[in-house]
Scaffold this active site. Structure first.
Site, PDB file in Angstrom:
ATOM      1  CG  HIS A 158      -1.793  -1.365   1.111  1.00  0.00           C
ATOM      2  ND1 HIS A 158      -1.825  -2.024   2.551  1.00  0.00           N
ATOM      3  CD2 HIS A 158      -2.938  -1.050   0.762  1.00  0.00           C
ATOM      4  CE1 HIS A 158      -2.365  -2.903   2.279  1.00  0.00           C
ATOM      5  NE2 HIS A 158      -3.168  -2.761   1.069  1.00  0.00           N
TER       6      HIS A 158
ATOM      7  CG  ASP B 261      -5.096  -7.420  -5.837  1.00  0.00           C
ATOM      8  OD1 ASP B 261      -5.386  -8.736  -5.023  1.00  0.00           O
ATOM      9  OD2 ASP B 261      -5.337  -6.723  -4.439  1.00  0.00           O
TER      10      ASP B 261
HETATM   11  O1  PAF Z   1      -7.686  -4.186  -3.394  1.00  0.00           O
HETATM   12  C1  PAF Z   1      -8.690  -3.708  -2.520  1.00  0.00           C
HETATM   13  O2  PAF Z   1      -7.843  -3.337  -1.455  1.00  0.00           O
HETATM   14  C2  PAF Z   1     -10.490  -3.816  -2.625  1.00  0.00           C
HETATM   15  O3  PAF Z   1     -10.885  -5.083  -3.746  1.00  0.00           O
HETATM   16  C3  PAF Z   1     -10.672  -1.682  -3.365  1.00  0.00           C
HETATM   17  C4  PAF Z   1      -9.405  -1.800  -4.898  1.00  0.00           C
HETATM   18  C5  PAF Z   1      -9.907  -1.050  -2.634  1.00  0.00           C
HETATM   19  C6  PAF Z   1     -11.853  -2.446  -3.411  1.00  0.00           C
HETATM   20  O4  PAF Z   1     -12.488  -2.042  -2.335  1.00  0.00           O
END
Ligand code: PAF
Length: 283
Positions: free
Chosen positions: A37, A151
């Site tokens: 993140h 993802d």
């Molecule tokens: O990847 C994530 O954390 C979630 O799927 C997102 C993109 C914030 C949508 O809720």
């Protein structure tokens, strides 16, 4: 850094800040921040004037038997980490702010949501992602939004929504961030006990093995998959899926000609983990 809870406050803040062509970036998250993140926040910070991070554990993308109630949450820690990365706005709404009574809209992307994680987790998963991300785009109106390549299927779904609905936002996919032993960073890694944590490193090693045979000239999908499968087998991991798919369409491919993705999902201990690797094509 401002922590905002309402859509009205976010809009007012962005309206005031968006002067003289200043660019606005969005990093959508569900919190429980790790280096993955933070790398998205850093990229957003380097390239934009205003950085908005959303922190919302989106209930609609979880299935009935999934981990919505136990999903790791620590807003105070997340806020400190985001502030240290120079984030301007942390948007942390309650569920009722995003899904008020009477909410009835669902965004469904056909095709690419029906395979891999869409097949394993159910159609609701990517519907939930597509719907909440579209809402966040509507709320923040970012010039650019940052997602993690871990993802990979989610990135393709979001790109499809943006193309199909002509949304005026550029999607940036940032590289997978790994622990020193190769495990892809994930908020769900906290579910792993010591044994499962060690076992989980096999996912990355399986992708390494697949890439190694590709680099040594193997183009055949079965050959590439079997290199990965044997590493998973040695670690006693029974993959939910291990598939070679076209990197843009997610159609199955028999051989790596154009760029392909090798994608894996597996339950390891108490965690369901995913990982993937780009298999570079020759075409
Ligand atoms: O990847 C994530 O954390 C979630 O799927 C997102 C993109 C914030 C949508 O809720």
């Amino acid at each position: 850094m401002r922590i905002l809870r309402t859509i009205a406050d976010v809009r007012a803040e962005i309206r005031a800040a968006r002067t003289d062509g200043r660019s606005v970036a969005l990093v959508p998250t569900m919190g429980a921040f790790h280096e993955g993140h933070l790398s998205l926040m850093r990229a957003a910070r380097e390239e934009n004037d205003l950085v908005v991070v959303s922190l919302f554990v989106n209930p609609t993308q979880f299935g009935a038997n999934e981990d919505l109630s136990t999903y790791p949450r620590d807003e105070a820690r997340d806020a400190e980490l985001a502030e240290a990365e120079g984030v301007d706005i942390l948007f942390a709404p309650a569920a009722a702010e995003i899904y008020p009574d009477g909410f009835a809209t669902n965004i469904h992307v056909a095709g690419i949501t029906e395979v891999l994680d869409g097949a394993s987790r159910g159609a609701h998963h990517f519907d939930g992602v597509a719907t909440v991300v579209t809402k966040l785009f509507g709320i923040v109106a970012p010039d650019v939004a940052y997602f993690g390549q871990k993802d990979a299927q989610q990135v393709l779904v979001v790109r499809r929504v943006v193309r199909d609905l002509d949304l005026d936002v550029r999607i940036v996919a940032c590289p997978i961030v790994r622990e020193a032993d190769g495990l892809a960073m994930s908020s769900r890694n906290v579910y792993l006990d010591a044994d499962a944590r060690a076992q989980a490193t096999a996912l990355n090693r399986a992708l390494d093995a697949a890439e190694a045979v590709l680099v040594s000239g193997e183009r055949d999908g079965d050959g590439i998959r079997s290199a990965a499968l044997s590493v998973l087998g040695e670690a006693s991991i029974d993959a939910e899926y291990l598939e070679l798919r076209d990197a843009e369409t997610l159609q199955p491919v028999d051989a790596v000609e154009r760029d392909a993705l090798l994608l894996v999902a597996a339950r390891v201990g108490a965690a369901r983990l995913i990982d993937n690797r780009l298999m570079r094509g020759v075409a």
